[in-house]
Design a protein around this motif. Structure first.
Motif, short mmCIF file in Angstrom:
data_model
loop_
_atom_site.label_atom_id
_atom_site.label_comp_id
_atom_site.label_asym_id
_atom_site.label_seq_id
_atom_site.Cartn_x
_atom_site.Cartn_y
_atom_site.Cartn_z
N ALA A 93 24.87 -19.80 12.29
CA ALA A 93 25.13 -18.36 12.26
C ALA A 93 25.97 -17.98 11.05
O ALA A 93 25.71 -16.97 10.38
CB ALA A 93 25.82 -17.93 13.55
N GLN A 94 27.00 -18.78 10.76
CA GLN A 94 27.86 -18.46 9.62
C GLN A 94 27.09 -18.52 8.31
O GLN A 94 27.18 -17.61 7.47
CB GLN A 94 29.04 -19.43 9.55
N LEU A 95 26.31 -19.58 8.11
CA LEU A 95 25.58 -19.74 6.85
C LEU A 95 24.46 -18.71 6.73
O LEU A 95 24.22 -18.18 5.63
CB LEU A 95 25.03 -21.16 6.74
N ALA A 96 23.79 -18.42 7.84
CA ALA A 96 22.74 -17.40 7.80
C ALA A 96 23.31 -16.05 7.38
O ALA A 96 22.75 -15.35 6.53
CB ALA A 96 22.05 -17.30 9.16
N ALA A 97 24.43 -15.68 7.98
CA ALA A 97 25.05 -14.39 7.65
C ALA A 97 25.48 -14.35 6.19
O ALA A 97 25.31 -13.33 5.51
CB ALA A 97 26.24 -14.14 8.57
N LEU A 98 26.02 -15.46 5.68
CA LEU A 98 26.41 -15.50 4.27
C LEU A 98 25.22 -15.30 3.35
O LEU A 98 25.34 -14.71 2.28
CB LEU A 98 27.08 -16.85 3.96
N ALA A 99 24.06 -15.80 3.78
CA ALA A 99 22.86 -15.68 2.95
C ALA A 99 22.16 -14.33 3.10
O ALA A 99 21.20 -14.04 2.38
CB ALA A 99 21.88 -16.81 3.30
N GLY A 100 22.61 -13.51 4.07
CA GLY A 100 21.99 -12.22 4.28
C GLY A 100 20.84 -12.24 5.27
O GLY A 100 20.03 -11.31 5.31
N VAL A 101 20.78 -13.28 6.11
CA VAL A 101 19.77 -13.35 7.15
C VAL A 101 20.37 -12.79 8.43
O VAL A 101 21.42 -13.25 8.88
CB VAL A 101 19.30 -14.81 7.37
N ARG A 102 19.72 -11.82 9.05
CA ARG A 102 20.33 -11.08 10.16
C ARG A 102 19.88 -11.59 11.54
O ARG A 102 20.55 -11.32 12.53
CB ARG A 102 19.99 -9.61 10.01
N VAL A 103 18.77 -12.32 11.61
CA VAL A 103 18.22 -12.73 12.91
C VAL A 103 18.16 -14.25 12.99
O VAL A 103 17.70 -14.92 12.05
CB VAL A 103 16.83 -12.12 13.15
N PHE A 104 18.60 -14.78 14.12
CA PHE A 104 18.72 -16.23 14.31
C PHE A 104 18.18 -16.58 15.69
O PHE A 104 18.53 -15.94 16.69
CB PHE A 104 20.21 -16.60 14.17
N ALA A 105 17.32 -17.58 15.76
CA ALA A 105 16.76 -18.04 17.04
C ALA A 105 17.28 -19.43 17.37
O ALA A 105 17.31 -20.31 16.51
CB ALA A 105 15.24 -18.06 16.98
N THR A 106 17.68 -19.62 18.61
CA THR A 106 18.14 -20.93 19.07
C THR A 106 17.70 -21.11 20.52
O THR A 106 17.02 -20.26 21.09
CB THR A 106 19.66 -21.05 18.92
N GLY A 107 18.11 -22.23 21.12
CA GLY A 107 17.77 -22.48 22.52
C GLY A 107 18.77 -21.79 23.43
O GLY A 107 18.54 -20.71 23.95
N VAL A 127 12.86 -22.36 23.64
CA VAL A 127 13.05 -22.26 22.19
C VAL A 127 11.83 -21.60 21.54
O VAL A 127 11.97 -20.72 20.68
CB VAL A 127 13.30 -23.65 21.57
N ARG A 128 10.64 -22.00 21.94
CA ARG A 128 9.43 -21.40 21.36
C ARG A 128 9.40 -19.89 21.60
O ARG A 128 9.10 -19.11 20.70
CB ARG A 128 8.18 -22.04 21.98
N GLY A 129 9.72 -19.49 22.83
CA GLY A 129 9.74 -18.07 23.13
C GLY A 129 10.79 -17.32 22.34
O GLY A 129 10.55 -16.19 21.88
#
Length: 302
Positions: free
Chosen positions: A108-122, A285-287
């Motif tokens: 989440a931290q690295l995604a936000a730094l890169a400007g990615v707003r949506v993250f999927a996990t289990g 996770v797939r969903g």
């Protein structure tokens, strides 16, 4: 810290095309070889089939990578010594030139730094059982309280103290919404037995909440979209209750404590459900990945 953003991900961000961040811990530490690589490639393919760009995140030789190519995915899946990195581990890993798979908090931290707003996990981490004795709480919660990202998950792991986790998220100011339900999912289970205050019924509604976060200049906290595993794919609730009770008892009898508790319990569940808990995990996770791609698409259309 210099982020290495893949060309595909960078071009998508610059063109405001949908991007979905994916964690790498499931690849390095969550699944046996060679299935781990098969699942990693499958999840990226799910994102692409929905018209979005996957950005699997990991640290390789001290460099945080946002988006991995096939060779890098193979390295995370097959290389011995790949560490498990939470957000607190990122500075020493970068300084030491280490390689590691990212957990929810680090991703989440690295995604936000890169400007990615949506993250999927289990499933998210949370407050552990017997918190009043152990003071054991996942770093995921604190990080999500100060990171503007939308996390699509199947709730929190059912081995945790679910009501305490929901209370902690409320205290931290993290918005939790059920996707198509007013019940909070329980990772392997469609319903943890606890309710949520908000229900969102479409990717477009989720995107509207994200826009409202920005328009209100709300504190930088995450939006958790709790997406239940379909009932027909969940772990049998009776089996889950019985095996989890046995796992908790075995954990206490063997004196397992601290960071060893979660992997011990999860391994016990996999072994004593003949792998059914793992299949429910993967179904969730797939969903989540599919929904995250649709939310990212709705977000970029706004």
């Amino acid at each position: 810290m210099v982020l290495v953003v893949s060309q595909e991900v960078r071009e998508a961000i610059d063109a405001r095309r949908p991007v979905v961040a994916l964690e790498s811990t499931i690849i390095a530490h969550g699944l046996p070889r060679p299935r781990n690589l098969q699942v990693a490639l499958e999840l990226e393919d799910v994102v692409r089939r929905e018209g979005a760009v996957p950005a699997t995140i990991a640290v390789l030789d001290g460099q945080p990578h946002i988006g991995l190519d096939k060779e890098q995915l193979e390295r995370v899946a097959n290389e011995d010594g790949i560490r498990k990195l939470g957000h607190r581990d990122l500075p020493p890993a970068v300084a030491a030139g280490a390689s590691g798979a990212t957990t929810v908090s680090a991703t989440a931290q690295l995604a936000a730094l890169a400007g990615v707003r949506v993250f999927a996990t289990g499933g998210l981490g949370g407050v552990h059982r017997q918190w009043t004795v152990t003071q054991d709480e996942s770093a995921d919660l604190g990080l999500l309280a100060r990171t503007r990202i939308t996390v699509v998950c199947a709730g929190v792991k059912s081995i945790l103290d679910v009501p305490a986790t929901l209370q902690r998220l409320e205290t931290l100011g993290v918005t939790v919404a059920g996707y198509g339900t007013d019940r909070f999912p329980g990772f392997y289970l469609s319903d943890s037995g606890h309710s949520v205050d908000w229900t969102l019924d479409s990717p477009e509604q989720v995107a509207e909440v994200m826009r409202a976060q920005d328009a209100l200049h709300a504190p930088d906290a995450a939006l958790i979209v709790a997406n239940p595993v379909p009932e027909e794919q969940q772990l049998d609730p009776g089996l889950h209750a019985r095996v989890l009770a046995d796992a908790l008892r075995a954990c206490e009898e063997e004196g397992v404590t601290g960071q060893a508790v979660t992997p011990f319990l999860l391994d016990h569940l996999v072994r004593h459900t003949d792998g059914a808990s793992l299949e429910a995990n993967l179904a969730a996770v797939r969903g989540n990945v599919r929904l995250a791609a649709r939310i990212a698409t709705a977000w970029t259309r706004g």
